[in-house]
Scaffold this motif. Structure first.
Motif, PDB file in Angstrom:
ATOM      1  N   ASN A 178       4.805  17.985  -8.792  1.00  0.00           N
ATOM      2  CA  ASN A 178       5.997  18.632  -8.492  1.00  0.00           C
ATOM      3  C   ASN A 178       5.931  19.862  -7.470  1.00  0.00           C
ATOM      4  O   ASN A 178       5.040  20.619  -7.809  1.00  0.00           O
ATOM      5  CB  ASN A 178       6.517  19.296  -9.962  1.00  0.00           C
ATOM      6  CG  ASN A 178       8.042  19.705  -9.709  1.00  0.00           C
ATOM      7  OD1 ASN A 178       8.692  19.320  -8.737  1.00  0.00           O
ATOM      8  ND2 ASN A 178       8.373  20.576 -10.489  1.00  0.00           N
ATOM      9  N   PRO A 179       6.319  19.681  -6.305  1.00  0.00           N
ATOM     10  CA  PRO A 179       7.444  18.706  -5.768  1.00  0.00           C
ATOM     11  C   PRO A 179       6.861  17.374  -5.701  1.00  0.00           C
ATOM     12  O   PRO A 179       5.816  16.954  -5.499  1.00  0.00           O
ATOM     13  CB  PRO A 179       7.846  19.482  -4.670  1.00  0.00           C
ATOM     14  CG  PRO A 179       6.863  20.141  -4.121  1.00  0.00           C
ATOM     15  CD  PRO A 179       6.026  20.506  -5.313  1.00  0.00           C
ATOM     16  N   PRO A 180       7.912  16.399  -5.502  1.00  0.00           N
ATOM     17  CA  PRO A 180       7.433  14.746  -5.244  1.00  0.00           C
ATOM     18  C   PRO A 180       6.960  14.893  -3.731  1.00  0.00           C
ATOM     19  O   PRO A 180       7.144  15.570  -3.112  1.00  0.00           O
ATOM     20  CB  PRO A 180       8.873  14.070  -5.377  1.00  0.00           C
ATOM     21  CG  PRO A 180       9.744  14.996  -5.243  1.00  0.00           C
ATOM     22  CD  PRO A 180       9.212  16.447  -5.875  1.00  0.00           C
ATOM     23  N   THR A 181       6.072  13.888  -3.743  1.00  0.00           N
ATOM     24  CA  THR A 181       5.222  13.629  -2.311  1.00  0.00           C
ATOM     25  C   THR A 181       6.035  12.911  -1.177  1.00  0.00           C
ATOM     26  O   THR A 181       5.818  12.999   0.122  1.00  0.00           O
ATOM     27  CB  THR A 181       4.089  12.702  -2.613  1.00  0.00           C
ATOM     28  OG1 THR A 181       4.318  11.445  -3.329  1.00  0.00           O
ATOM     29  CG2 THR A 181       3.132  13.609  -3.702  1.00  0.00           C
ATOM     30  N   SER A 182       7.327  12.262  -1.808  1.00  0.00           N
ATOM     31  CA  SER A 182       8.116  11.586  -0.797  1.00  0.00           C
ATOM     32  C   SER A 182       9.649  11.492  -1.223  1.00  0.00           C
ATOM     33  O   SER A 182       9.775  12.106  -2.662  1.00  0.00           O
ATOM     34  CB  SER A 182       7.573  10.388  -0.497  1.00  0.00           C
ATOM     35  OG  SER A 182       7.691   9.555  -1.440  1.00  0.00           O
ATOM     36  N   CYS A 242      10.871   8.954  -2.215  1.00  0.00           N
ATOM     37  CA  CYS A 242      11.386   7.866  -3.199  1.00  0.00           C
ATOM     38  C   CYS A 242      10.601   8.191  -4.540  1.00  0.00           C
ATOM     39  O   CYS A 242      11.183   7.584  -5.454  1.00  0.00           O
ATOM     40  CB  CYS A 242      10.713   6.674  -2.355  1.00  0.00           C
ATOM     41  SG  CYS A 242       9.069   6.569  -2.885  1.00  0.00           S
ATOM     42  N   CYS A 243       9.731   9.134  -4.695  1.00  0.00           N
ATOM     43  CA  CYS A 243       8.936   8.733  -5.913  1.00  0.00           C
ATOM     44  C   CYS A 243       8.561  10.109  -6.568  1.00  0.00           C
ATOM     45  O   CYS A 243       8.454  11.162  -5.854  1.00  0.00           O
ATOM     46  CB  CYS A 243       7.442   8.020  -5.576  1.00  0.00           C
ATOM     47  SG  CYS A 243       7.595   6.807  -4.475  1.00  0.00           S
ATOM     48  N   VAL A 244       8.007   9.973  -7.844  1.00  0.00           N
ATOM     49  CA  VAL A 244       7.589  10.901  -8.499  1.00  0.00           C
ATOM     50  C   VAL A 244       6.476  10.723  -9.408  1.00  0.00           C
ATOM     51  O   VAL A 244       6.420   9.287  -9.643  1.00  0.00           O
ATOM     52  CB  VAL A 244       8.495  11.543  -9.545  1.00  0.00           C
ATOM     53  CG1 VAL A 244       9.751  12.256  -8.790  1.00  0.00           C
ATOM     54  CG2 VAL A 244       9.093  10.469 -10.554  1.00  0.00           C
ATOM     55  N   PRO A 245       5.311  11.211  -9.612  1.00  0.00           N
ATOM     56  CA  PRO A 245       4.256  11.160 -10.297  1.00  0.00           C
ATOM     57  C   PRO A 245       4.586  10.223 -11.739  1.00  0.00           C
ATOM     58  O   PRO A 245       5.365  10.637 -12.418  1.00  0.00           O
ATOM     59  CB  PRO A 245       3.252  12.067 -10.577  1.00  0.00           C
ATOM     60  CG  PRO A 245       3.948  13.246  -9.435  1.00  0.00           C
ATOM     61  CD  PRO A 245       5.280  12.722  -9.354  1.00  0.00           C
ATOM     62  N   ALA A 246       3.895   9.119 -11.843  1.00  0.00           N
ATOM     63  CA  ALA A 246       3.981   8.324 -13.114  1.00  0.00           C
ATOM     64  C   ALA A 246       3.313   9.131 -14.169  1.00  0.00           C
ATOM     65  O   ALA A 246       2.300   9.826 -14.024  1.00  0.00           O
ATOM     66  CB  ALA A 246       3.697   6.851 -13.015  1.00  0.00           C
ATOM     67  N   PRO A 247       3.610   8.828 -15.738  1.00  0.00           N
ATOM     68  CA  PRO A 247       2.906   9.384 -16.672  1.00  0.00           C
ATOM     69  C   PRO A 247       1.413   8.691 -16.588  1.00  0.00           C
ATOM     70  O   PRO A 247       1.217   7.574 -15.805  1.00  0.00           O
ATOM     71  CB  PRO A 247       3.743   8.710 -17.856  1.00  0.00           C
ATOM     72  CG  PRO A 247       4.860   8.849 -17.373  1.00  0.00           C
ATOM     73  CD  PRO A 247       4.890   8.090 -15.967  1.00  0.00           C
ATOM     74  N   ALA A 248       0.649   9.246 -17.331  1.00  0.00           N
ATOM     75  CA  ALA A 248      -0.925   8.722 -17.380  1.00  0.00           C
ATOM     76  C   ALA A 248      -1.175   7.257 -17.902  1.00  0.00           C
ATOM     77  O   ALA A 248      -1.834   6.531 -17.258  1.00  0.00           O
ATOM     78  CB  ALA A 248      -1.787   9.612 -17.818  1.00  0.00           C
ATOM     79  N   ILE A 249      -0.272   7.004 -18.852  1.00  0.00           N
ATOM     80  CA  ILE A 249      -0.584   5.632 -19.549  1.00  0.00           C
ATOM     81  C   ILE A 249       0.761   4.986 -19.469  1.00  0.00           C
ATOM     82  O   ILE A 249       1.710   5.480 -19.964  1.00  0.00           O
ATOM     83  CB  ILE A 249      -0.980   6.015 -21.119  1.00  0.00           C
ATOM     84  CG1 ILE A 249      -2.064   6.861 -21.235  1.00  0.00           C
ATOM     85  CG2 ILE A 249      -1.161   4.488 -21.672  1.00  0.00           C
ATOM     86  CD1 ILE A 249      -3.564   6.262 -20.727  1.00  0.00           C
TER      87      ILE A 249
END
Length: 300
Positions: free
Chosen positions: A1-5, A7-14
């Motif tokens: 946070n903030p998102p890298t682009s 389109c996307c945000v980081p997914a949860p780890a599992i």
């Protein structure tokens, strides 16, 4: 946070998927660790589902990976969760104390839980050089061993490259997997070999594969063919970018396929390969999972 682009945000780890690749549920990560009260690893490694459906994950960050001035602590833990992500057990914690310590891990790469004894066998191999065993419910220490079932050492040895001097210690203990007959298969990745043990740590045999392999080594992990006798194993050869089928009775190669590349069916950074209950092979790389289907009619 903030998102890298955009389109996307980081997914949860599992993340749990169905066989078609649809997301079923996802959880875990540093924020969840703060809420539930456990240490989340810096470099998650060794995802495993045990015979009760519980989910285990360790971390590979270790002193060998850390550069001068790095203030992060090594991943000295293995974590156990319910399928829904409820925290159940932490073995170890942040930091590292060496291959003879019974309270901490150091860059643990894999775990296998024995349904007969309910023991967690951990390949504690990025920082330490051993197999270490704990009670899978309480985390109580049981035993540990190094190569050939001997006492492990923290002395640094060169990786094996096919010479006459056989290494007497593990280099990078990268996998551990049990067969239905109770034998344990341990991947010594940078020494390009599998060593086989009984559950008490007694050494049984070993086998080298393409021993002059450099890079990531030739023995990344193994998984059992899901028939009654675990007749075959699939082995990830990350240094040669190949999938290898082994006959378990003598550890000889039956088939070898694959090559370097980024297209479907090729390998750029293969890290783990697993049979599912139908005999399909799933492969993980740094940024993708692939599924390979056996098409010659052979079924477990």
């Amino acid at each position: 946070n903030p998102p890298t682009s955009v389109c996307c945000v980081p997914a949860p780890a599992i993340i749990e998927f169905d066989e078609a690749g649809n997301v079923l549920r996802a959880w875990g990560g540093p924020e969840d660790a703060k809420v539930q009260g456990y240490d989340w690893p810096t470099a998650g490694h060794g995802l495993y589902v045990d015979y009760k459906g519980n989910i285990w994950i360790g971390g590979s960050m270790n002193p060998n990976h850390m550069k001068p001035g790095d203030t992060r602590q090594p991943d000295g833990m293995y974590l156990k969760f319910s399928p829904e992500g409820k925290f159940l057990l932490q073995i170890g914690g942040r930091g590292a104390k060496g291959s003879l310590d019974t309270t901490m891990l150091s860059g643990a790469a894999a775990v296998d839980v024995d349904p007969v004894t309910n023991e967690a066998f951990i390949a504690d191999g990025y920082g330490n050089h051993r197999v270490i065993v704990f009670d899978a419910d309480t985390g109580k220490f049981k035993r540990l061993w190094g190569a050939y079932g001997k006492q492990p050492s923290d002395e640094k040895f060169p990786r094996y490259a096919g010479g006459k001097d056989i290494p007497q210690q593990f280099n990078l203990v990268h996998c551990i997997r049990s067969a239905k007959d109770g034998l344990l298969y341990v991947c010594d990745r940078l020494n390009n070999r599998i060593q086989v043990f009984k559950k008490d740590g007694s050494f049984v045999t070993e086998q080298f594969y393409k021993p002059t392999t450099g890079g990531s080594g030739s023995v990344g992990n193994v998984s059992m063919w899901p028939d009654a006798n675990n007749s075959f194993m699939v082995m990830n050869d990350p240094g040669n970018f190949q999938t290898v089928i082994l006959r378990r009775s003598d550890l000889k190669e039956v088939s070898r396929f694959g090559h370097y590349g980024t297209w479907a069916g090729e390998y750029e950074s293969p890290h783990q390969m697993e049979f599912d209950l139908k005999g399909n092979i799933y492969t993980s790389e740094d940024h993708r999972v692939q599924k390979l289907k056996i098409i010659n009619g052979v079924k477990p």
